[in-house]
Design a protein around this motif. Structure first.
Motif, mmCIF file in Angstrom:
data_model
loop_
_atom_site.group_PDB
_atom_site.id
_atom_site.type_symbol
_atom_site.label_atom_id
_atom_site.label_comp_id
_atom_site.label_asym_id
_atom_site.label_seq_id
_atom_site.Cartn_x
_atom_site.Cartn_y
_atom_site.Cartn_z
ATOM 1 N N UNK A 31 -36.353 81.228 -26.355
ATOM 2 C CA UNK A 31 -34.909 81.246 -26.140
ATOM 3 C C UNK A 31 -34.289 80.031 -26.813
ATOM 4 N N UNK A 32 -32.980 79.952 -26.762
ATOM 5 C CA UNK A 32 -32.229 78.807 -27.269
ATOM 6 C C UNK A 32 -31.053 78.573 -26.346
ATOM 7 N N UNK A 33 -30.529 77.372 -26.360
ATOM 8 C CA UNK A 33 -29.275 77.128 -25.653
ATOM 9 C C UNK A 33 -28.146 77.789 -26.438
ATOM 10 N N UNK A 34 -27.244 78.440 -25.704
ATOM 11 C CA UNK A 34 -26.103 79.157 -26.278
ATOM 12 C C UNK A 34 -26.565 80.185 -27.322
ATOM 13 N N UNK A 35 -27.711 80.804 -27.026
ATOM 14 C CA UNK A 35 -28.216 81.854 -27.918
ATOM 15 C C UNK A 35 -27.196 82.981 -28.001
ATOM 16 N N UNK A 36 -26.965 83.494 -29.205
ATOM 17 C CA UNK A 36 -25.898 84.465 -29.451
ATOM 18 C C UNK A 36 -24.558 83.852 -29.031
ATOM 19 N N UNK A 37 -24.043 82.916 -29.817
ATOM 20 C CA UNK A 37 -22.839 82.172 -29.415
ATOM 21 C C UNK A 37 -21.651 83.054 -29.059
ATOM 22 N N UNK A 38 -21.554 84.229 -29.679
ATOM 23 C CA UNK A 38 -20.450 85.120 -29.365
ATOM 24 C C UNK A 38 -20.433 85.554 -27.915
ATOM 25 N N UNK A 39 -21.607 85.667 -27.322
ATOM 26 C CA UNK A 39 -21.711 86.027 -25.906
ATOM 27 C C UNK A 39 -21.052 84.958 -25.043
ATOM 28 N N UNK A 40 -21.348 83.698 -25.332
ATOM 29 C CA UNK A 40 -20.786 82.606 -24.528
ATOM 30 C C UNK A 40 -19.301 82.393 -24.846
ATOM 31 N N UNK A 93 -35.012 93.180 -20.107
ATOM 32 C CA UNK A 93 -35.242 94.600 -19.861
ATOM 33 C C UNK A 93 -35.757 95.349 -21.079
ATOM 34 N N UNK A 94 -35.674 94.757 -22.271
ATOM 35 C CA UNK A 94 -36.227 95.433 -23.448
ATOM 36 C C UNK A 94 -37.741 95.583 -23.339
ATOM 37 N N UNK A 95 -38.356 94.848 -22.426
ATOM 38 C CA UNK A 95 -39.805 94.937 -22.227
ATOM 39 C C UNK A 95 -40.183 95.849 -21.068
ATOM 40 N N UNK A 96 -39.178 96.491 -20.440
ATOM 41 C CA UNK A 96 -39.428 97.376 -19.305
ATOM 42 C C UNK A 96 -39.427 98.831 -19.767
ATOM 43 N N UNK A 97 -40.146 99.682 -19.033
ATOM 44 C CA UNK A 97 -39.978 101.108 -19.267
ATOM 45 C C UNK A 97 -38.697 101.572 -18.568
ATOM 46 N N UNK A 98 -38.307 102.825 -18.780
ATOM 47 C CA UNK A 98 -37.009 103.296 -18.297
ATOM 48 C C UNK A 98 -36.858 103.224 -16.774
ATOM 49 N N UNK A 136 -28.415 91.624 -26.590
ATOM 50 C CA UNK A 136 -27.766 92.371 -27.674
ATOM 51 C C UNK A 136 -28.407 93.728 -27.931
ATOM 52 N N UNK A 137 -29.681 93.894 -27.557
ATOM 53 C CA UNK A 137 -30.365 95.163 -27.781
ATOM 54 C C UNK A 137 -30.496 95.985 -26.502
ATOM 55 N N UNK A 138 -29.799 95.579 -25.472
ATOM 56 C CA UNK A 138 -29.873 96.272 -24.179
ATOM 57 C C UNK A 138 -28.562 96.991 -23.887
ATOM 58 N N UNK A 139 -28.634 98.015 -23.081
ATOM 59 C CA UNK A 139 -27.442 98.803 -22.771
ATOM 60 C C UNK A 139 -27.576 99.464 -21.406
ATOM 61 N N UNK A 186 -16.738 95.706 -20.444
ATOM 62 C CA UNK A 186 -15.701 94.667 -20.401
ATOM 63 C C UNK A 186 -15.547 94.001 -21.774
ATOM 64 N N UNK A 187 -16.642 93.569 -22.357
ATOM 65 C CA UNK A 187 -16.634 93.100 -23.750
ATOM 66 C C UNK A 187 -17.758 93.861 -24.438
ATOM 67 N N UNK A 188 -17.395 94.954 -25.038
ATOM 68 C CA UNK A 188 -18.391 95.899 -25.534
ATOM 69 C C UNK A 188 -19.367 95.284 -26.519
ATOM 70 N N UNK A 189 -18.841 94.536 -27.489
ATOM 71 C CA UNK A 189 -19.690 94.025 -28.562
ATOM 72 C C UNK A 189 -20.678 92.953 -28.083
ATOM 73 N N UNK A 190 -20.392 92.352 -26.936
ATOM 74 C CA UNK A 190 -21.276 91.305 -26.410
ATOM 75 C C UNK A 190 -22.065 91.760 -25.186
ATOM 76 N N UNK A 191 -22.011 93.064 -24.881
ATOM 77 C CA UNK A 191 -22.781 93.654 -23.784
ATOM 78 C C UNK A 191 -22.453 92.989 -22.429
ATOM 79 N N UNK A 192 -21.175 92.783 -22.193
ATOM 80 C CA UNK A 192 -20.716 92.284 -20.900
ATOM 81 C C UNK A 192 -20.018 93.421 -20.166
#
Length: 282
Positions: free
Chosen positions: A83-92, A225-230, A254-257, A270-276
């Protein structure tokens, strides 16, 4: 000949070993990886077997049943610690600009960082909340299934060569101060201000087996959750739904829905492009 034919026609030996090892890990230590995506688990177990020096997964299973130290080392392979701090800055930035105005309306806040790993996302939230004047009235829950990862998160110590990327992400996320205001350096490491942890509760918690423990205004669970089954994804999302107050917020990776979840109707985008997402009133 008949026995050889039966073996060739049946389930591959490695798949049987994986099934038995995961079952043993759950029954002996209550770490449940049985519903993680099988391709990912297979890749990680192969790596663990090689790096830990076992000739087979059966030998690894035998060792973990008898030596808890092997389990501790195995968890480092089965849980993702990247991980990183503020990973995917658009999310934050989206949280800062679009979610924070809603959070300001609460007299007190509870925020759950699920799968906090080494704490990078936790400190990102703590710094953002401090910059927005909300940290003093916020209680943060930082949870993970890996005790070693929780120890790193509690220490707030990171290699100094990671700070440049953290700083760039912080700036791109709309940071209102310098990241250097929040840490001191010594011996090639950055030590983050312990005051950022004053309002944090660290705890082991499994999205596979554990229940809801608090009502929160925001749950952030990204790239877990990308590592979980359905079915396991649905269980986790159900936990998040039950943990959120009405009109509380859920942030995913970013790869979860939520699109294919049985709980999708409990949320709006709420913020579609950032998965919020935001929990519905009812």
């Amino acid at each position: 000949m008949d026995a050889a034919l039966n073996l060739a026609a049946g389930e591959p030996v490695e798949d049987i070993e994986i099934h038995l090892l995961l079952e043993a890990l759950y029954r002996r230590y209550h770490y449940d990886f049985r519903h993680y995506a099988r391709a990912s688990i297979k890749r990680r177990l192969r790596q663990a077997r090689t790096q830990l020096g076992f000739v087979s997964l059966s030998a690894l299973q035998d060792a973990l049943l008898r030596d808890e130290a092997v389990v501790t080392r195995l968890l480092d392979y089965l849980t993702v610690q990247v991980s990183e701090m503020f990973r995917d800055p658009g999310y934050f930035r989206a949280i800062r600009e679009k979610v924070v105005p809603h959070l300001r309306t609460y007299p007190s806040l509870k925020i759950w960082i699920a799968g906090c790993s080494g704490g990078e996302e936790l400190y990102s939230f703590a710094i953002l909340l401090h910059e927005e004047g909300l940290l003093d009235r916020t209680l943060l829950y930082a949870t993970d299934i890996n005790p070693a990862a929780l120890e790193i998160a509690q220490s707030g110590v990171y290699a100094l060569d990671r700070i440049a990327a953290f700083t760039q992400n912080h700036q791109r996320s709309g940071g209102k101060s310098s990241l250097s205001d929040y840490y001191a350096t010594a011996y090639g490491r950055a030590v983050f201000d312990k005051r950022l942890r004053d309002k944090v509760v660290f705890s082991d918690h499994s999205l596979v087996t554990d229940a809801v423990f608090a009502e929160c205004q925001f749950v952030s669970c990204r790239n877990v959750m990308i590592y979980f089954d359905r079915p396991l994804q649905d269980r986790a999302i159900g936990l998040f739904r039950d943990s959120l107050s009405r009109r509380g917020f859920l942030g995913l990776g970013s790869k979860e829905t939520l699109r294919f979840s049985e709980h999708a109707n409990a949320f709006t985008e709420f913020v579609r492009e950032e998965k919020i997402y935001q929990r519905r009133e009812a």
